[in-house]
Design a protein around this motif. Structure first.
Motif, PDB file in Angstrom:
ATOM      1  N   ASN A  39       0.958  -1.154  -0.083  1.00 14.61           N
ATOM      2  CA  ASN A  39      -0.114  -0.094   0.253  1.00 14.61           C
ATOM      3  C   ASN A  39       0.826   1.357   0.035  1.00 14.61           C
ATOM      4  O   ASN A  39       2.166   1.145   0.358  1.00 14.61           O
ATOM      5  CB  ASN A  39      -1.003   0.113   1.481  1.00 14.61           C
ATOM      6  CG  ASN A  39      -0.388   0.016   2.677  1.00 14.61           C
ATOM      7  OD1 ASN A  39       0.464   0.752   2.889  1.00 14.61           O
ATOM      8  ND2 ASN A  39      -0.142  -1.188   3.177  1.00 14.61           N
ATOM      9  N   ALA A  40       0.314   2.247  -0.493  1.00 14.67           N
ATOM     10  CA  ALA A  40       1.069   3.783  -0.584  1.00 14.67           C
ATOM     11  C   ALA A  40       1.492   4.156   0.760  1.00 14.67           C
ATOM     12  O   ALA A  40       2.782   4.592   0.855  1.00 14.67           O
ATOM     13  CB  ALA A  40       0.075   4.623  -1.148  1.00 14.67           C
ATOM     14  N   PRO A  41       0.773   4.006   1.928  1.00 19.51           N
ATOM     15  CA  PRO A  41       1.293   4.435   3.153  1.00 19.51           C
ATOM     16  C   PRO A  41       2.654   4.115   3.722  1.00 19.51           C
ATOM     17  O   PRO A  41       3.628   4.443   3.960  1.00 19.51           O
ATOM     18  CB  PRO A  41       0.428   4.393   4.128  1.00 19.51           C
ATOM     19  CG  PRO A  41      -0.925   4.626   3.278  1.00 19.51           C
ATOM     20  CD  PRO A  41      -0.605   3.834   2.167  1.00 19.51           C
ATOM     21  N   ALA A  42       2.657   2.458   3.385  1.00 21.16           N
ATOM     22  CA  ALA A  42       3.854   1.676   3.723  1.00 21.16           C
ATOM     23  C   ALA A  42       5.275   1.967   2.898  1.00 21.16           C
ATOM     24  O   ALA A  42       6.158   2.209   3.359  1.00 21.16           O
ATOM     25  CB  ALA A  42       3.587   0.446   3.624  1.00 21.16           C
ATOM     26  N   LEU A  43       4.791   2.257   1.627  1.00 26.39           N
ATOM     27  CA  LEU A  43       5.952   2.670   0.592  1.00 26.39           C
ATOM     28  C   LEU A  43       6.318   3.982   0.843  1.00 26.39           C
ATOM     29  O   LEU A  43       7.543   4.087   0.987  1.00 26.39           O
ATOM     30  CB  LEU A  43       5.323   2.843  -0.737  1.00 26.39           C
ATOM     31  CG  LEU A  43       6.294   3.508  -1.935  1.00 26.39           C
ATOM     32  CD1 LEU A  43       7.317   2.430  -1.882  1.00 26.39           C
ATOM     33  CD2 LEU A  43       5.451   3.312  -3.240  1.00 26.39           C
ATOM     34  N   LEU A  44       5.538   5.157   1.307  1.00 21.32           N
ATOM     35  CA  LEU A  44       5.863   6.198   1.427  1.00 21.32           C
ATOM     36  C   LEU A  44       6.818   6.516   2.795  1.00 21.32           C
ATOM     37  O   LEU A  44       7.796   7.121   2.722  1.00 21.32           O
ATOM     38  CB  LEU A  44       4.738   7.407   1.506  1.00 21.32           C
ATOM     39  CG  LEU A  44       4.055   7.724   0.400  1.00 21.32           C
ATOM     40  CD1 LEU A  44       2.740   8.399   0.652  1.00 21.32           C
ATOM     41  CD2 LEU A  44       4.917   8.420  -0.526  1.00 21.32           C
ATOM     42  N   SER A  45       6.330   5.734   3.727  1.00 18.25           N
ATOM     43  CA  SER A  45       7.240   5.476   5.170  1.00 18.25           C
ATOM     44  C   SER A  45       8.783   5.200   4.675  1.00 18.25           C
ATOM     45  O   SER A  45       9.611   5.439   5.164  1.00 18.25           O
ATOM     46  CB  SER A  45       6.399   4.614   5.918  1.00 18.25           C
ATOM     47  OG  SER A  45       7.355   4.548   7.135  1.00 18.25           O
ATOM     48  N   GLU A  46       8.521   4.136   3.723  1.00 22.48           N
ATOM     49  CA  GLU A  46       9.971   3.504   3.403  1.00 22.48           C
ATOM     50  C   GLU A  46      11.029   4.498   2.567  1.00 22.48           C
ATOM     51  O   GLU A  46      11.896   4.617   2.724  1.00 22.48           O
ATOM     52  CB  GLU A  46       9.873   2.069   2.751  1.00 22.48           C
ATOM     53  CG  GLU A  46      11.180   1.454   2.080  1.00 22.48           C
ATOM     54  CD  GLU A  46      11.297   0.223   1.998  1.00 22.48           C
ATOM     55  OE1 GLU A  46      12.203  -0.495   1.289  1.00 22.48           O
ATOM     56  OE2 GLU A  46      10.038  -0.521   2.313  1.00 22.48           O
ATOM     57  N   LEU A  47      10.309   5.149   1.669  1.00 23.79           N
ATOM     58  CA  LEU A  47      10.911   6.173   0.889  1.00 23.79           C
ATOM     59  C   LEU A  47      11.498   7.461   1.731  1.00 23.79           C
ATOM     60  O   LEU A  47      12.513   7.576   1.574  1.00 23.79           O
ATOM     61  CB  LEU A  47      10.001   6.938  -0.054  1.00 23.79           C
ATOM     62  CG  LEU A  47       9.184   6.085  -1.076  1.00 23.79           C
ATOM     63  CD1 LEU A  47       8.583   6.503  -2.096  1.00 23.79           C
ATOM     64  CD2 LEU A  47      10.628   5.059  -1.990  1.00 23.79           C
TER      65      LEU A  47
END
Length: 272
Positions: A178-186
């Motif tokens: 999902n997007a929230p998990a990706l943005l957090s990793e970025l």
């Protein structure tokens, strides 16, 4: 056929195509056909035909969602054939070879095109069990170390736009979903200066990636190593990460971004 003031005859359609390629190449985000039509002063229909020709030849790439055109792999192929004239690729291969020797694993150079990470150069490990991706192969950015690293250094607006419009396909149980998990990793990648793919695209495979900066301080590519998890973990992920960072720092220095006196900047990832 046209004739200039010196009496030299040229082909107008070829000149228009070259002009369009230059326009697209000068844009980081790309242009739609309508925007290119306005810039060139050509009709929309004629512009579409020209763009379709360039697209079919892989000289340009059209993002399926934004409909914007950016430089395609055909250009990189021409660059590879004339490597001495291409700063990125001419610098890349020796650096990839050095990184492969230092880590004894396959090293890769990737760019981000739309929502796909594209492999444009590689130095393959001598191990019988190894990773190998064909040059020109496209893979979803969110499950590759290199793709995530490059996106991490884009603007906040672009990171969010791409993440929120991504269809997350679960390749393994570790794939970001999902997007929230990706943005957090970025955010984490941007803060620490490197990123991982730990079995997110293929079970049992690890990738360690770090950014390549150009002379303007922009991230234009990522360099990585990849291989079976058991072997990379046995060598030490931290040790291998240091090797990748050392190599990408040297690469960026050769691209003219970081001076010898400012070497710590890349490691601390102080960005604009």
């Amino acid at each position: 056929m046209t004739e200039n003031q010196n009496g030299i005859k040229t082909i107008a359609s070829v000149e228009k195509a070259i002009n369009v390629l230059n326009i697209i190449a000068d844009s980081e985000m790309g242009f739609t056909a309508t925007e290119i039509s306005h810039i060139t002063g050509s009709g929309v229909s004629a512009t579409y035909h020209l763009l379709n020709t360039l697209k079919r030849s892989n000289f340009i790439y059209q993002d399926p969602e934004s409909k914007k055109y950016t430089i395609g792999l055909g250009i990189f192929r021409l660059h590879a054939l004339a490597e001495k004239h291409n700063t990125l690729l001419s610098i890349a291969q020796p650096q990839l070879d050095e990184l492969r020797k230092a880590c004894d694993e396959t090293s890769n150079l990737l760019i981000l095109q739309g929502k796909e990470a594209v492999y444009i150069a590689q130095s393959v490990s001598d191990h019988m069990i190894k990773t190998f991706t064909q040059i020109g192969a496209r893979v979803p950015y969110y499950c590759t170390g290199g793709g995530k690293v490059i996106l991490a250094y884009r603007s906040k607006e672009e990171r969010e736009a791409i993440a929120n419009s991504t269809d997350f396909i679960p390749f393994t149980k570790r794939t970001i979903s999902n997007a929230p998990a990706l943005l957090s990793e970025l955010d984490t990648i941007r803060a620490q200066g490197f990123g991982y793919d730990k079995g997110e695209r293929e079970d049992g495979v690890i990738c360690i990636a770090a950014p390549i900066f150009n002379a303007s301080g922009n991230v234009i590519a990522a360099m990585s190593i990849s291989g079976p998890a058991y072997r990379l973990e046995g060598k030490g992920i931290g040790i291998l990460t240091e090797a990748v960072l050392h190599s990408t720092q040297a690469f960026s220095e050769k691209m003219g971004h970081i001076s010898q006196q400012n070497q710590p900047l890349l490691r601390r990832c102080i960005t604009q």
